[in-house]
Design a protein around this motif. Structure first.
Motif, short mmCIF file in Angstrom:
data_model
loop_
_atom_site.label_atom_id
_atom_site.label_comp_id
_atom_site.label_asym_id
_atom_site.label_seq_id
_atom_site.Cartn_x
_atom_site.Cartn_y
_atom_site.Cartn_z
N MET A 64 -51.25 26.48 -42.46
CA MET A 64 -52.53 26.58 -41.76
C MET A 64 -52.39 27.41 -40.48
O MET A 64 -53.22 28.28 -40.21
N PHE A 65 -51.34 27.14 -39.72
CA PHE A 65 -51.12 27.87 -38.47
C PHE A 65 -50.81 29.34 -38.75
O PHE A 65 -51.33 30.24 -38.08
N GLY A 66 -49.94 29.57 -39.74
CA GLY A 66 -49.57 30.94 -40.09
C GLY A 66 -50.76 31.74 -40.57
O GLY A 66 -50.92 32.91 -40.20
N MET A 67 -51.62 31.14 -41.39
CA MET A 67 -52.79 31.85 -41.90
C MET A 67 -53.81 32.11 -40.79
O MET A 67 -54.48 33.14 -40.79
N ARG A 68 -53.88 31.19 -39.82
CA ARG A 68 -54.77 31.43 -38.68
C ARG A 68 -54.25 32.60 -37.84
O ARG A 68 -55.03 33.47 -37.42
N LEU A 69 -52.93 32.61 -37.60
CA LEU A 69 -52.33 33.75 -36.91
C LEU A 69 -52.60 35.04 -37.65
O LEU A 69 -52.92 36.08 -37.05
N PHE A 70 -52.46 34.97 -38.96
CA PHE A 70 -52.63 36.16 -39.79
C PHE A 70 -54.07 36.69 -39.69
O PHE A 70 -54.29 37.89 -39.51
N ARG A 71 -55.04 35.79 -39.80
CA ARG A 71 -56.44 36.21 -39.73
C ARG A 71 -56.77 36.80 -38.35
O ARG A 71 -57.53 37.76 -38.25
N ASN A 72 -56.21 36.20 -37.30
CA ASN A 72 -56.53 36.64 -35.94
C ASN A 72 -55.85 37.96 -35.57
O ASN A 72 -56.34 38.69 -34.70
N HIS A 73 -54.70 38.25 -36.20
CA HIS A 73 -53.91 39.40 -35.76
C HIS A 73 -53.62 40.42 -36.87
O HIS A 73 -52.82 41.33 -36.66
N ALA A 74 -54.25 40.26 -38.02
CA ALA A 74 -54.00 41.17 -39.14
C ALA A 74 -54.28 42.62 -38.76
O ALA A 74 -53.54 43.54 -39.13
N GLY A 75 -55.34 42.83 -37.97
CA GLY A 75 -55.67 44.18 -37.57
C GLY A 75 -54.71 44.79 -36.57
O GLY A 75 -54.60 46.02 -36.46
N GLU A 76 -54.00 43.94 -35.83
CA GLU A 76 -53.08 44.42 -34.81
C GLU A 76 -51.68 44.71 -35.34
O GLU A 76 -50.88 45.38 -34.68
N ILE A 77 -51.38 44.16 -36.53
CA ILE A 77 -50.04 44.28 -37.08
C ILE A 77 -49.65 45.74 -37.26
O ILE A 77 -48.55 46.17 -36.89
N VAL A 78 -50.56 46.54 -37.84
CA VAL A 78 -50.27 47.95 -38.10
C VAL A 78 -50.01 48.69 -36.79
O VAL A 78 -49.12 49.55 -36.72
N ASP A 79 -50.79 48.36 -35.76
CA ASP A 79 -50.60 49.04 -34.46
C ASP A 79 -49.25 48.73 -33.84
O ASP A 79 -48.64 49.58 -33.20
N GLU A 80 -48.76 47.50 -34.06
CA GLU A 80 -47.52 47.06 -33.43
C GLU A 80 -46.27 47.62 -34.12
O GLU A 80 -45.23 47.77 -33.51
N ILE A 81 -46.39 47.89 -35.43
CA ILE A 81 -45.20 48.35 -36.16
C ILE A 81 -45.14 49.88 -36.15
O ILE A 81 -44.17 50.45 -36.59
#
Length: 263
Positions: free
Chosen positions: A246-263
């Motif tokens: 639940m926590f991981g999926m919430r993190l994923f939903r909140n930051h999915a758009g930022e992941i590409v920018d960070e990598i």
């Protein structure tokens, strides 16, 4: 349910990734998928040679000559599934940076690919272990199917932990390095090579906070002693697994758009 629908719709993409990773892993390798068997087998042989004479007398209620080897196999193979899911998931977004930047697809497909690959590798080596149990007459019978809920709890816990660490690792790279060290210590703080009963009561109480103790012990109870596991011992891993997913999926939903920018 929305995530399950997405994974179903992209099942071809996921299975294609699984096939591609499997082929790349063993490309130009003479032994190919046999390395899935050789690596854990080498570890089991080393531990058997070093600890068998010490531990053989420490397994109460078992009188067959393969007892400690089965004890080791059930623990090491189960731990191998857990560590592969968590270890691969913690780096899955970083390792697929090029793919994420070039192709538009649901990011959740990457952890799903990790899970499928780990289950495929586990199925190969565990299938041979199962064949060994049948040939030696040590197959636990109907109780063998108790492994299904045990492995489900393990996968749930590993996936929740892996996704959480994987997302955090994108933004804080030290987490991946630190978690690799933690995983090594975690192995030795889990009764895989040694039975829990040989430890002092104080240490047993301390290890009780380790959620993997119940999971590994359940597998050993089924495969070594041919007994039903203590289902309550799976509750810590199950509860933690649900919370981490639940926590991981919430993190994923909140930051999915930022992941590409960070990598």
């Amino acid at each position: 349910m929305n995530i399950l629908r997405v994974l179903f719709n992209y099942r071809g993409f996921i299975l294609g990734n699984v096939k591609r990773e499997f082929q790349i892993k063993y490309q130009n390798s003479l032994l190919g998928a046999a390395w899935n068997v050789i690596n854990p087998l080498a570890m089991i042989i080393v531990y058997t040679v070093i600890f068998s004479q010490i531990m053989r007398a420490k397994l109460p209620g078992v009188d067959n000559s393969f007892a400690y080897s089965i004890y080791l196999c059930s623990g090491i193979l189960t731990w191998g599934l857990f560590s592969e899911i968590v270890g691969r998931a913690q780096n899955v977004f970083l390792e697929n940076a090029n793919l994420l930047k070039k192709i538009n697809f649901p990011r959740i497909c990457l952890p799903a690919t990790v899970l499928c690959n780990a289950l495929l590798n586990f199925s190969i080596i565990f299938g041979l272990f199962l064949l060994f149990l049948i040939v030696t007459g040590l197959f636990p019978g109907l109780k063998f199917f108790a492994l299904i809920p045990v492995l489900f709890v393990l996968v749930l816990f590993a996936l929740g932990l892996g996704i959480t660490v994987g997302i955090l690792n994108v933004f804080f790279r030290d987490i991946g390095q630190l978690f690799g060290i933690i995983l090594q210590f975690w192995f030795w703080f889990t009764p895989i090579v040694y039975p829990l009963d040989i430890l002092p009561p104080q240490i047993q109480t301390l290890l009780a906070i380790n959620p993997m103790v119940g999971v590994i012990h359940a597998c050993q109870t089924i495969l070594v002693y041919s007994q039903w596991p203590d289902w309550s011992s799976l509750l810590p891993a199950l509860v933690l697994g649900v919370l981490l997913v639940m926590f991981g999926m919430r993190l994923f939903r909140n930051h999915a758009g930022e992941i590409v920018d960070e990598i």
